[in-house]
Design an enzyme around this catalytic site. Structure first.
Site, PDB file in Angstrom:
ATOM      1  N   ASN A  75       0.839  -1.200   0.000  1.00 43.99           N
ATOM      2  CA  ASN A  75       0.000   0.000   0.000  1.00 43.99           C
ATOM      3  C   ASN A  75       0.878   1.256   0.000  1.00 43.99           C
ATOM      4  OD1 ASN A  75      -1.875   2.101   0.689  1.00 43.99           O
ATOM      5  ND2 ASN A  75      -3.234   0.548   1.560  1.00 43.99           N
ATOM      6  N   HIS A 124     -12.268  -3.351 -14.029  1.00 44.24           N
ATOM      7  CA  HIS A 124     -12.635  -2.264 -13.125  1.00 44.24           C
ATOM      8  C   HIS A 124     -14.067  -2.394 -12.608  1.00 44.24           C
ATOM      9  CE1 HIS A 124     -12.355   1.847 -11.526  1.00 44.24           C
ATOM     10  NE2 HIS A 124     -13.557   2.073 -12.035  1.00 44.24           N
ATOM     11  N   ASN A 149     -13.473  -3.404   2.061  1.00 46.33           N
ATOM     12  CA  ASN A 149     -14.537  -2.415   2.208  1.00 46.33           C
ATOM     13  C   ASN A 149     -15.165  -2.234   0.833  1.00 46.33           C
ATOM     14  OD1 ASN A 149     -13.952  -1.882   4.946  1.00 46.33           O
ATOM     15  ND2 ASN A 149     -12.340  -0.467   4.350  1.00 46.33           N
ATOM     16  N   HIS A 202     -11.210  -4.495  -4.916  1.00 47.26           N
ATOM     17  CA  HIS A 202      -9.960  -4.773  -4.219  1.00 47.26           C
ATOM     18  C   HIS A 202     -10.202  -4.939  -2.727  1.00 47.26           C
ATOM     19  CE1 HIS A 202     -10.346  -0.470  -3.324  1.00 47.26           C
ATOM     20  NE2 HIS A 202      -9.455  -0.635  -2.363  1.00 47.26           N
ATOM     21  N   GLU A 211     -26.678   3.386  20.957  1.00 44.07           N
ATOM     22  CA  GLU A 211     -25.749   2.337  20.529  1.00 44.07           C
ATOM     23  C   GLU A 211     -24.293   2.720  20.779  1.00 44.07           C
ATOM     24  OE1 GLU A 211     -27.313   0.113  16.867  1.00 44.07           O
ATOM     25  OE2 GLU A 211     -28.228   2.087  16.710  1.00 44.07           O
TER      26      GLU A 211
END
Length: 366
Positions: free
Chosen positions: A79, A124, A169, A182, A335
Protein backbone atom coordinates in the site's frame (compact mmCIF):
# COMPACT_ATOMS: atom_id res chain seq x y z
CA UNK A 1 -46.78 -10.68 30.69
CA UNK A 2 -46.08 -14.41 31.17
CA UNK A 3 -43.22 -16.30 29.57
CA UNK A 4 -45.68 -18.17 27.34
CA UNK A 5 -46.84 -14.88 25.80
CA UNK A 6 -43.36 -13.60 24.97
CA UNK A 7 -42.64 -13.40 21.24
CA UNK A 8 -39.02 -13.00 20.14
CA UNK A 9 -40.18 -11.61 16.79
CA UNK A 10 -42.22 -8.83 18.44
CA UNK A 11 -40.87 -8.03 21.90
CA UNK A 12 -37.65 -6.37 23.04
CA UNK A 13 -34.90 -8.55 24.44
CA UNK A 14 -31.11 -8.72 24.77
CA UNK A 15 -28.83 -11.29 23.15
CA UNK A 16 -25.36 -12.28 24.31
CA UNK A 17 -22.33 -12.36 22.01
CA UNK A 18 -19.92 -15.01 23.33
CA UNK A 19 -17.19 -13.87 20.90
CA UNK A 20 -16.93 -10.39 22.39
CA UNK A 21 -18.47 -11.00 25.84
CA UNK A 22 -21.05 -8.27 25.19
CA UNK A 23 -24.80 -7.81 24.78
CA UNK A 24 -27.04 -6.40 22.05
CA UNK A 25 -30.55 -4.98 22.39
CA UNK A 26 -33.11 -6.39 19.92
CA UNK A 27 -36.24 -4.27 19.28
CA UNK A 28 -38.16 -6.04 16.46
CA UNK A 29 -41.26 -3.84 16.78
CA UNK A 30 -39.18 -0.83 15.61
CA UNK A 31 -38.81 -2.28 12.12
CA UNK A 32 -42.24 -0.88 11.29
CA UNK A 33 -41.37 2.74 12.07
CA UNK A 34 -41.37 5.24 9.16
CA UNK A 35 -38.03 6.56 7.85
CA UNK A 36 -37.51 10.21 6.94
CA UNK A 37 -33.75 10.35 7.53
CA UNK A 38 -30.69 10.16 5.30
CA UNK A 39 -30.76 7.91 2.27
CA UNK A 40 -27.77 6.61 0.34
CA UNK A 41 -27.51 7.13 -3.39
CA UNK A 42 -28.73 4.05 -5.25
CA UNK A 43 -25.91 2.24 -7.06
CA UNK A 44 -26.02 2.47 -10.84
CA UNK A 45 -23.80 -0.12 -12.60
CA UNK A 46 -22.16 2.24 -15.10
CA UNK A 47 -18.45 1.65 -14.40
CA UNK A 48 -16.35 0.79 -17.48
CA UNK A 49 -14.29 -2.37 -17.92
CA UNK A 50 -11.16 -0.20 -17.79
CA UNK A 51 -10.76 3.30 -16.34
CA UNK A 52 -7.65 5.21 -17.48
CA UNK A 53 -7.89 7.40 -14.34
CA UNK A 54 -8.06 4.47 -11.90
CA UNK A 55 -4.97 3.95 -9.73
CA UNK A 56 -5.65 0.19 -9.59
CA UNK A 57 -6.34 -0.72 -13.22
CA UNK A 58 -3.62 -2.68 -15.08
CA UNK A 59 -0.91 -0.57 -16.70
CA UNK A 60 -1.98 2.63 -14.94
CA UNK A 61 0.21 4.95 -12.89
CA UNK A 62 -0.61 5.22 -9.18
CA UNK A 63 -0.63 8.50 -7.24
CA UNK A 64 2.96 7.89 -6.13
CA UNK A 65 4.14 7.46 -9.71
CA UNK A 66 4.54 3.68 -9.47
CA UNK A 67 3.27 1.81 -12.51
CA UNK A 68 0.95 -1.20 -12.24
CA UNK A 69 1.88 -4.19 -14.38
CA UNK A 70 -0.65 -5.36 -16.94
CA UNK A 71 -1.87 -8.03 -14.55
CA UNK A 72 -4.46 -10.58 -15.68
CA UNK A 73 -5.57 -12.13 -12.39
CA UNK A 74 -5.24 -11.03 -8.76
CA UNK A 75 -2.46 -8.54 -8.07
CA UNK A 76 -0.94 -7.67 -4.68
CA UNK A 77 1.32 -4.70 -4.00
CA UNK A 78 2.46 -2.76 -0.90
CA UNK A 79 0.00 0.00 0.00
CA UNK A 80 1.40 3.38 -1.05
CA UNK A 81 -0.30 4.99 1.96
CA UNK A 82 0.17 2.29 4.60
CA UNK A 83 -1.32 2.66 8.08
CA UNK A 84 1.76 1.00 9.59
CA UNK A 85 5.37 0.87 8.37
CA UNK A 86 8.52 -1.12 8.96
CA UNK A 87 10.92 1.81 8.70
CA UNK A 88 10.03 3.64 11.90
CA UNK A 89 11.91 3.78 15.21
CA UNK A 90 10.82 1.62 18.11
CA UNK A 91 9.13 3.57 20.90
CA UNK A 92 11.14 3.28 24.14
CA UNK A 93 9.41 1.84 27.19
CA UNK A 94 7.97 4.24 29.74
CA UNK A 95 10.51 5.49 32.22
CA UNK A 96 9.77 3.73 35.50
CA UNK A 97 10.69 6.95 37.31
CA UNK A 98 7.84 8.81 35.65
CA UNK A 99 4.60 9.58 37.44
CA UNK A 100 2.82 6.29 38.32
CA UNK A 101 -0.55 7.82 37.45
CA UNK A 102 0.67 8.59 33.95
CA UNK A 103 2.06 5.07 33.54
CA UNK A 104 -1.26 3.57 34.62
CA UNK A 105 -3.52 5.68 32.42
CA UNK A 106 -1.51 6.83 29.40
CA UNK A 107 -0.32 3.55 27.94
CA UNK A 108 1.19 3.37 24.47
CA UNK A 109 2.77 0.74 22.24
CA UNK A 110 4.94 1.09 19.17
CA UNK A 111 3.44 -0.69 16.15
CA UNK A 112 5.36 -1.67 13.06
CA UNK A 113 4.14 -3.65 10.10
CA UNK A 114 3.20 -3.52 6.45
CA UNK A 115 0.03 -3.03 4.43
CA UNK A 116 -0.97 -4.45 1.06
CA UNK A 117 -3.60 -3.82 -1.60
CA UNK A 118 -5.16 -6.89 -3.21
CA UNK A 119 -6.69 -6.19 -6.63
CA UNK A 120 -9.28 -8.92 -7.11
CA UNK A 121 -9.53 -8.59 -10.87
CA UNK A 122 -8.07 -6.54 -13.74
CA UNK A 123 -11.65 -5.60 -14.66
CA UNK A 124 -12.64 -2.26 -13.12
CA UNK A 125 -16.36 -3.04 -13.04
CA UNK A 126 -16.48 -6.56 -11.56
CA UNK A 127 -17.33 -7.15 -7.90
CA UNK A 128 -17.03 -10.52 -6.14
CA UNK A 129 -20.61 -11.71 -6.88
CA UNK A 130 -20.14 -10.98 -10.59
CA UNK A 131 -16.85 -12.86 -10.95
CA UNK A 132 -16.44 -16.44 -12.11
CA UNK A 133 -15.90 -18.92 -9.31
CA UNK A 134 -12.49 -19.75 -10.79
CA UNK A 135 -11.55 -16.08 -10.34
CA UNK A 136 -12.66 -16.24 -6.71
CA UNK A 137 -10.42 -19.26 -6.21
CA UNK A 138 -7.54 -17.04 -7.38
CA UNK A 139 -8.50 -14.53 -4.67
CA UNK A 140 -8.58 -17.22 -1.98
CA UNK A 141 -5.23 -18.51 -3.26
CA UNK A 142 -3.80 -14.99 -2.95
CA UNK A 143 -5.03 -14.72 0.65
CA UNK A 144 -3.37 -18.02 1.47
CA UNK A 145 -0.13 -17.16 -0.31
CA UNK A 146 0.11 -13.77 1.41
CA UNK A 147 -0.51 -15.33 4.83
CA UNK A 148 2.17 -17.94 4.19
CA UNK A 149 4.66 -15.38 2.84
CA UNK A 150 4.25 -13.07 5.82
CA UNK A 151 4.57 -15.96 8.24
CA UNK A 152 7.80 -17.03 6.54
CA UNK A 153 9.14 -13.45 6.57
CA UNK A 154 8.54 -13.28 10.31
CA UNK A 155 10.04 -16.69 10.95
CA UNK A 156 13.09 -16.58 8.68
CA UNK A 157 13.85 -12.86 8.33
CA UNK A 158 12.66 -11.74 11.78
CA UNK A 159 10.14 -9.27 10.39
CA UNK A 160 7.83 -7.88 13.12
CA UNK A 161 4.73 -9.65 11.80
CA UNK A 162 2.33 -11.23 14.30
CA UNK A 163 -1.10 -10.94 12.67
CA UNK A 164 -2.41 -10.25 9.17
CA UNK A 165 -5.90 -8.74 8.93
CA UNK A 166 -7.33 -9.41 5.47
CA UNK A 167 -10.45 -7.39 4.65
CA UNK A 168 -12.55 -5.65 2.01
CA UNK A 169 -14.54 -2.41 2.21
CA UNK A 170 -17.08 -2.55 -0.60
CA UNK A 171 -18.94 0.55 -1.73
CA UNK A 172 -18.82 4.25 -0.94
CA UNK A 173 -21.21 3.69 1.99
CA UNK A 174 -18.33 1.83 3.68
CA UNK A 175 -15.74 4.49 2.88
CA UNK A 176 -14.21 2.75 -0.12
CA UNK A 177 -12.02 5.30 -1.91
CA UNK A 178 -11.66 3.39 -5.19
CA UNK A 179 -14.43 1.35 -6.83
CA UNK A 180 -12.01 -1.02 -8.57
CA UNK A 181 -12.65 -4.39 -6.84
CA UNK A 182 -9.96 -4.77 -4.22
CA UNK A 183 -9.26 -5.71 -0.64
CA UNK A 184 -6.48 -4.98 1.79
CA UNK A 185 -4.19 -6.76 4.22
CA UNK A 186 -2.67 -5.01 7.23
CA UNK A 187 0.10 -6.96 8.93
CA UNK A 188 1.01 -5.82 12.46
CA UNK A 189 3.45 -6.85 15.15
CA UNK A 190 0.52 -7.03 17.57
CA UNK A 191 -2.79 -8.91 17.55
CA UNK A 192 -5.68 -6.44 16.95
CA UNK A 193 -8.17 -5.93 19.77
CA UNK A 194 -11.16 -7.66 18.09
CA UNK A 195 -9.13 -10.78 17.34
CA UNK A 196 -7.49 -10.73 20.75
CA UNK A 197 -10.88 -10.62 22.46
CA UNK A 198 -12.14 -13.53 20.36
CA UNK A 199 -9.08 -15.60 21.25
CA UNK A 200 -9.69 -14.90 24.94
CA UNK A 201 -13.33 -15.94 24.56
CA UNK A 202 -12.37 -19.12 22.69
CA UNK A 203 -9.85 -19.99 25.40
CA UNK A 204 -12.36 -19.35 28.21
CA UNK A 205 -15.05 -21.46 26.52
CA UNK A 206 -12.65 -24.36 25.93
CA UNK A 207 -11.45 -24.32 29.54
CA UNK A 208 -15.04 -24.27 30.85
CA UNK A 209 -16.61 -26.78 28.43
CA UNK A 210 -13.67 -28.84 27.13
CA UNK A 211 -14.65 -28.16 23.52
CA UNK A 212 -14.39 -25.38 20.93
CA UNK A 213 -16.95 -22.58 20.93
CA UNK A 214 -17.39 -22.75 17.16
CA UNK A 215 -17.65 -26.56 17.21
CA UNK A 216 -20.69 -26.20 19.46
CA UNK A 217 -22.05 -23.17 17.59
CA UNK A 218 -21.87 -24.87 14.17
CA UNK A 219 -23.61 -27.90 15.66
CA UNK A 220 -26.34 -25.71 17.18
CA UNK A 221 -26.98 -23.65 14.04
CA UNK A 222 -27.01 -26.78 11.85
CA UNK A 223 -29.65 -28.23 14.15
CA UNK A 224 -31.87 -25.16 14.48
CA UNK A 225 -31.61 -24.03 10.81
CA UNK A 226 -33.47 -20.74 11.42
CA UNK A 227 -30.36 -18.57 11.10
CA UNK A 228 -28.62 -20.54 8.32
CA UNK A 229 -28.30 -18.68 5.01
CA UNK A 230 -26.36 -21.17 2.89
CA UNK A 231 -23.88 -24.00 3.43
CA UNK A 232 -21.69 -26.49 1.60
CA UNK A 233 -19.33 -29.31 2.54
CA UNK A 234 -16.75 -27.05 4.20
CA UNK A 235 -18.56 -23.89 5.33
CA UNK A 236 -21.78 -22.68 6.90
CA UNK A 237 -23.07 -19.10 6.63
CA UNK A 238 -25.35 -17.81 9.38
CA UNK A 239 -26.81 -14.55 10.54
CA UNK A 240 -25.37 -14.86 14.05
CA UNK A 241 -27.80 -14.95 16.95
CA UNK A 242 -26.08 -11.82 18.31
CA UNK A 243 -25.79 -9.92 14.99
CA UNK A 244 -25.60 -6.11 15.21
CA UNK A 245 -25.87 -5.12 11.55
CA UNK A 246 -29.21 -5.87 9.84
CA UNK A 247 -27.89 -8.53 7.44
CA UNK A 248 -24.62 -9.35 9.18
CA UNK A 249 -23.29 -12.85 8.51
CA UNK A 250 -20.62 -15.23 9.76
CA UNK A 251 -18.89 -17.62 7.37
CA UNK A 252 -17.57 -20.45 9.56
CA UNK A 253 -15.43 -23.44 8.71
CA UNK A 254 -17.38 -26.58 9.63
CA UNK A 255 -14.20 -28.39 10.60
CA UNK A 256 -11.54 -26.97 12.86
CA UNK A 257 -9.11 -25.11 10.63
CA UNK A 258 -7.13 -22.48 12.50
CA UNK A 259 -5.85 -20.62 9.46
CA UNK A 260 -6.25 -20.33 5.72
CA UNK A 261 -2.75 -21.80 5.57
CA UNK A 262 -4.33 -25.17 6.45
CA UNK A 263 -6.78 -25.13 3.52
CA UNK A 264 -6.45 -27.79 0.83
CA UNK A 265 -7.71 -27.21 -2.70
CA UNK A 266 -11.22 -28.50 -2.01
CA UNK A 267 -11.67 -26.20 0.99
CA UNK A 268 -10.42 -23.22 -1.04
CA UNK A 269 -12.91 -24.00 -3.80
CA UNK A 270 -15.70 -24.38 -1.24
CA UNK A 271 -14.84 -20.98 0.26
CA UNK A 272 -14.89 -19.38 -3.19
CA UNK A 273 -18.27 -21.01 -3.88
CA UNK A 274 -19.86 -19.95 -0.59
CA UNK A 275 -18.59 -16.36 -0.97
CA UNK A 276 -20.05 -16.13 -4.46
CA UNK A 277 -23.43 -17.46 -3.30
CA UNK A 278 -23.57 -15.18 -0.27
CA UNK A 279 -22.61 -12.02 -2.14
CA UNK A 280 -25.08 -12.79 -4.96
CA UNK A 281 -27.79 -13.08 -2.32
CA UNK A 282 -26.67 -9.76 -0.85
CA UNK A 283 -26.87 -8.00 -4.22
CA UNK A 284 -30.22 -9.62 -5.02
CA UNK A 285 -31.77 -8.51 -1.71
CA UNK A 286 -32.29 -4.89 -2.79
CA UNK A 287 -31.07 -5.29 -6.39
CA UNK A 288 -28.02 -3.15 -5.79
CA UNK A 289 -24.28 -3.60 -5.38
CA UNK A 290 -24.56 -4.40 -1.67
CA UNK A 291 -21.99 -2.50 0.44
CA UNK A 292 -20.21 -4.18 3.32
CA UNK A 293 -17.02 -4.50 5.29
CA UNK A 294 -15.83 -8.07 5.52
CA UNK A 295 -12.73 -9.77 6.79
CA UNK A 296 -11.00 -12.94 7.88
CA UNK A 297 -10.32 -13.92 11.48
CA UNK A 298 -7.78 -16.70 11.85
CA UNK A 299 -4.77 -17.78 13.89
CA UNK A 300 -1.90 -15.34 14.40
CA UNK A 301 1.21 -15.81 12.26
CA UNK A 302 3.56 -18.44 13.70
CA UNK A 303 0.99 -18.97 16.43
CA UNK A 304 1.87 -20.38 19.82
CA UNK A 305 0.39 -23.72 20.81
CA UNK A 306 -2.45 -22.06 22.74
CA UNK A 307 -3.16 -19.56 19.95
CA UNK A 308 -3.33 -22.34 17.38
CA UNK A 309 -5.50 -24.51 19.62
CA UNK A 310 -7.97 -21.68 20.27
CA UNK A 311 -8.24 -20.33 16.70
CA UNK A 312 -11.01 -21.27 14.24
CA UNK A 313 -11.15 -19.77 10.73
CA UNK A 314 -14.19 -17.58 10.10
CA UNK A 315 -15.19 -14.46 8.20
CA UNK A 316 -17.35 -11.53 9.32
CA UNK A 317 -19.58 -9.62 6.89
CA UNK A 318 -20.91 -6.27 8.17
CA UNK A 319 -23.34 -4.70 5.65
CA UNK A 320 -25.06 -1.43 6.63
CA UNK A 321 -28.23 -1.52 4.49
CA UNK A 322 -31.44 -1.92 6.48
CA UNK A 323 -34.66 -1.78 4.49
CA UNK A 324 -33.76 -0.75 0.93
CA UNK A 325 -30.85 0.07 -1.36
CA UNK A 326 -30.86 3.62 0.01
CA UNK A 327 -31.66 3.27 3.74
CA UNK A 328 -28.79 2.20 6.00
CA UNK A 329 -28.33 1.56 9.69
CA UNK A 330 -26.41 4.07 11.81
CA UNK A 331 -24.63 3.24 15.06
CA UNK A 332 -25.50 6.37 17.06
CA UNK A 333 -27.08 7.56 20.31
CA UNK A 334 -27.90 4.67 22.63
CA UNK A 335 -25.75 2.34 20.53
CA UNK A 336 -22.65 4.46 21.08
CA UNK A 337 -23.41 5.29 24.69
CA UNK A 338 -25.21 2.14 25.87
CA UNK A 339 -25.01 -0.99 23.72
CA UNK A 340 -25.69 -1.96 20.07
CA UNK A 341 -29.32 -2.34 19.01
CA UNK A 342 -31.06 -3.92 16.02
CA UNK A 343 -34.64 -3.96 14.76
CA UNK A 344 -34.89 -6.99 12.46
CA UNK A 345 -34.24 -10.25 14.34
CA UNK A 346 -31.43 -12.48 13.15
CA UNK A 347 -33.98 -15.15 12.23
CA UNK A 348 -35.98 -12.72 10.08
CA UNK A 349 -32.83 -11.50 8.31
CA UNK A 350 -31.62 -15.06 7.68
CA UNK A 351 -34.97 -16.06 6.20
CA UNK A 352 -34.87 -13.15 3.76
CA UNK A 353 -31.33 -14.04 2.63
CA UNK A 354 -31.97 -17.79 2.57
CA UNK A 355 -34.95 -17.41 0.23
CA UNK A 356 -32.98 -15.37 -2.32
CA UNK A 357 -31.33 -16.82 -5.41
CA UNK A 358 -27.64 -17.46 -4.76
CA UNK A 359 -26.77 -18.55 -8.29
CA UNK A 360 -28.10 -15.91 -10.70
CA UNK A 361 -27.21 -12.25 -10.13
CA UNK A 362 -30.04 -9.78 -10.62
CA UNK A 363 -28.13 -7.98 -13.40
CA UNK A 364 -28.18 -11.20 -15.42
CA UNK A 365 -31.98 -11.03 -15.45
CA UNK A 366 -32.18 -7.45 -16.74
Amino acid sequence: MTAEEFDFSSHSHRRYNPLTDSWILVSPHRAKRPWLGQQEAAYKPTAPLYDPKCYLCPGNKRATGNLNPRYESTYIFPNDYAAVRLDQPILPQNDSNEDNLKNRLLKVQSVRGNCFVICFSPNHNLTIPQMKQSDLVHIVNSWQALTDDLSREARENHKPFKYVQIFENKGTAMGCSNLHPHGQAWCLESIPSEVSQELKSFDKYKREHNTDLFADYVKLESREKSRVVVENESFIVVVPYWAIWPFETLVISKKKLASISQFNQMVKEDLASILKQLTIKYDNLFETSFPYSMGIHQAPLNATGDELSNSWFHMHFYPPLLRSATVRKFLVGFELLGEPQRDLTSEQAAEKLRNLDGQIHYLQRL
